[in-house]
Design a protein around this motif. Structure first.
Motif, PDB file in Angstrom:
ATOM      1  N   MET A   1       5.711-120.437 -59.534  1.00 52.30           N
ATOM      2  CA  MET A   1       6.704-121.759 -59.299  1.00 52.30           C
ATOM      3  C   MET A   1       6.151-122.065 -58.032  1.00 52.30           C
ATOM      4  O   MET A   1       6.310-121.266 -56.936  1.00 52.30           O
ATOM      5  CB  MET A   1       8.012-121.421 -59.419  1.00 52.30           C
ATOM      6  N   LYS A   2       5.670-123.090 -57.616  1.00 53.01           N
ATOM      7  CA  LYS A   2       5.193-123.576 -56.376  1.00 53.01           C
ATOM      8  C   LYS A   2       6.162-124.742 -55.554  1.00 53.01           C
ATOM      9  O   LYS A   2       6.689-125.685 -56.280  1.00 53.01           O
ATOM     10  CB  LYS A   2       3.798-124.603 -56.735  1.00 53.01           C
ATOM     11  N   PHE A   3       6.569-124.296 -54.530  1.00 55.33           N
ATOM     12  CA  PHE A   3       7.390-125.141 -53.532  1.00 55.33           C
ATOM     13  C   PHE A   3       6.611-126.412 -53.199  1.00 55.33           C
ATOM     14  O   PHE A   3       5.355-126.438 -52.876  1.00 55.33           O
ATOM     15  CB  PHE A   3       7.742-124.482 -52.361  1.00 55.33           C
ATOM     16  N   GLN A   4       7.135-127.567 -53.401  1.00 52.38           N
ATOM     17  CA  GLN A   4       6.609-128.869 -53.016  1.00 52.38           C
ATOM     18  C   GLN A   4       7.293-129.464 -51.787  1.00 52.38           C
ATOM     19  O   GLN A   4       6.498-130.015 -51.038  1.00 52.38           O
ATOM     20  CB  GLN A   4       7.025-129.620 -54.409  1.00 52.38           C
ATOM     21  N   LYS A   5       8.545-129.660 -51.616  1.00 54.52           N
ATOM     22  CA  LYS A   5       8.990-130.082 -50.399  1.00 54.52           C
ATOM     23  C   LYS A   5      10.526-129.962 -50.289  1.00 54.52           C
ATOM     24  O   LYS A   5      11.262-129.361 -51.045  1.00 54.52           O
ATOM     25  CB  LYS A   5       8.921-131.761 -50.561  1.00 54.52           C
ATOM     26  N   ASN A   6      11.184-130.182 -49.095  1.00 58.32           N
ATOM     27  CA  ASN A   6      12.547-130.106 -48.742  1.00 58.32           C
ATOM     28  C   ASN A   6      12.921-131.420 -48.260  1.00 58.32           C
ATOM     29  O   ASN A   6      12.319-132.190 -47.692  1.00 58.32           O
ATOM     30  CB  ASN A   6      12.444-129.132 -47.647  1.00 58.32           C
ATOM     31  N   TYR A   7      14.142-131.694 -48.713  1.00 58.11           N
ATOM     32  CA  TYR A   7      14.637-132.857 -48.133  1.00 58.11           C
ATOM     33  C   TYR A   7      16.019-132.528 -47.221  1.00 58.11           C
ATOM     34  O   TYR A   7      16.626-131.522 -47.390  1.00 58.11           O
ATOM     35  CB  TYR A   7      15.657-133.918 -49.218  1.00 58.11           C
ATOM     36  N   VAL A   8      16.098-132.838 -46.169  1.00 54.81           N
ATOM     37  CA  VAL A   8      16.994-132.818 -44.960  1.00 54.81           C
ATOM     38  C   VAL A   8      18.078-133.979 -44.896  1.00 54.81           C
ATOM     39  O   VAL A   8      17.650-134.942 -44.593  1.00 54.81           O
ATOM     40  CB  VAL A   8      16.394-132.363 -43.517  1.00 54.81           C
ATOM     41  N   ILE A   9      19.082-133.628 -45.532  1.00 62.33           N
ATOM     42  CA  ILE A   9      20.475-134.757 -45.524  1.00 62.33           C
ATOM     43  C   ILE A   9      21.248-134.604 -44.170  1.00 62.33           C
ATOM     44  O   ILE A   9      21.705-133.066 -43.996  1.00 62.33           O
ATOM     45  CB  ILE A   9      21.001-134.471 -46.366  1.00 62.33           C
ATOM     46  N   SER A  10      21.349-135.265 -43.031  1.00 61.39           N
ATOM     47  CA  SER A  10      22.034-135.015 -42.021  1.00 61.39           C
ATOM     48  C   SER A  10      22.934-136.129 -41.726  1.00 61.39           C
ATOM     49  O   SER A  10      22.635-137.280 -42.059  1.00 61.39           O
ATOM     50  CB  SER A  10      21.171-134.736 -40.855  1.00 61.39           C
TER      51      SER A  10
END
Length: 234
Positions: A1-10
């Motif tokens: 399983m390959k990590f693609q991205k993170n979304y940061v919600i602040s």
């Protein structure tokens, strides 16, 4: 399983009504509260545990998406709720790690000043007095509990991860936040406590290359409210 991205919600959590997230107290002081709120052990000021936000979001999503099983949380390990919020450790059908991290939320500088200037707020809390009535004798049983006062603001941050094969994890989390705004956080919500709003929201995208120093982050937008969020289609 390959990590693609993170979304940061602040952004900020605004308490539209008094907020009570219970803490523990070994002994009740004379003149103190019968029902205390959770506090940072260092500053003695209230905070909102990430577990409280995450747990309530999950419960509301399970109800909204008809994922409640046998009166309890979903443990299928296959649906969008299990994928984003995690499932039992022994459930081998879950693909990859939990996709969401919810940080503890701490009061803003503006809120600290508001608390400090109010004579009715002690260590970030007001005392709410209530009566429970005996329905036969009508005898009143007075009680009080601590609440974070209306108008208090807390900074929040949520990380949403996306792996190869995932589908709209960010959308699931945003829907959970919308459901939470129309419900309540903490205890005594049916008596008016715990109405919160998410405001001044920023969503940032950090691809896998960002963590290797090969790319920058991409701000997807700054939004006043959850209702204002419209993300570009991929």
């Amino acid at each position: 399983m390959k990590f693609q991205k993170n979304y940061v919600i602040s952004g900020e959590i605004i308490c539209s009504t008094g907020l009570h997230i219970g803490g523990s107290k070994d002994s009740i002081e004379i003149g103190g509260s019968d029902n205390v709120i959770i506090r940072d052990p260092v500053t003695r000021l209230p905070y909102i545990p990430g577990s409280s936000i995450k747990g309530k979001m999950r419960a509301l999503l399970e109800l909204a998406l008809d994922r409640v099983t046998n009166g309890g949380p979903c443990k299928c390990g296959k649906c969008e709720v299990c994928r984003v919020f995690g499932s039992a450790a022994d459930n081998i059908s879950v693909s990859g790690p939990t996709r969401i991290i919810v940080r503890d939320s701490f009061p803003t500088e503006e809120t600290l000043k508001m608390w400090d200037e109010s004579s009715d707020v002690v260590e970030g809390a007001e005392l709410k007095y209530e009566n429970s009535l005996d329905r036969i004798t009508s005898r009143a049983n007075p009680r009080n509990q601590e609440r974070v006062p209306r108008g208090s603001k807390f900074e929040f941050e949520i990380i949403v991860s996306e792996y190869e094969g995932d589908s709209d994890n960010l959308g699931v989390v945003l829907e959970g936040l919308r459901l939470l705004e129309d419900s309540y956080l903490g205890g005594s919500g049916t008596r008016g406590y715990g109405k919160v709003e998410f405001r001044d929201i920023t969503i940032t995208e950090r691809p896998s290359e960002y963590y290797r120093g090969e790319a920058g982050e991409n701000t997807l937008g700054n939004f006043k409210t959850l209702a204002d969020i419209q993300l570009p289609e991929e």
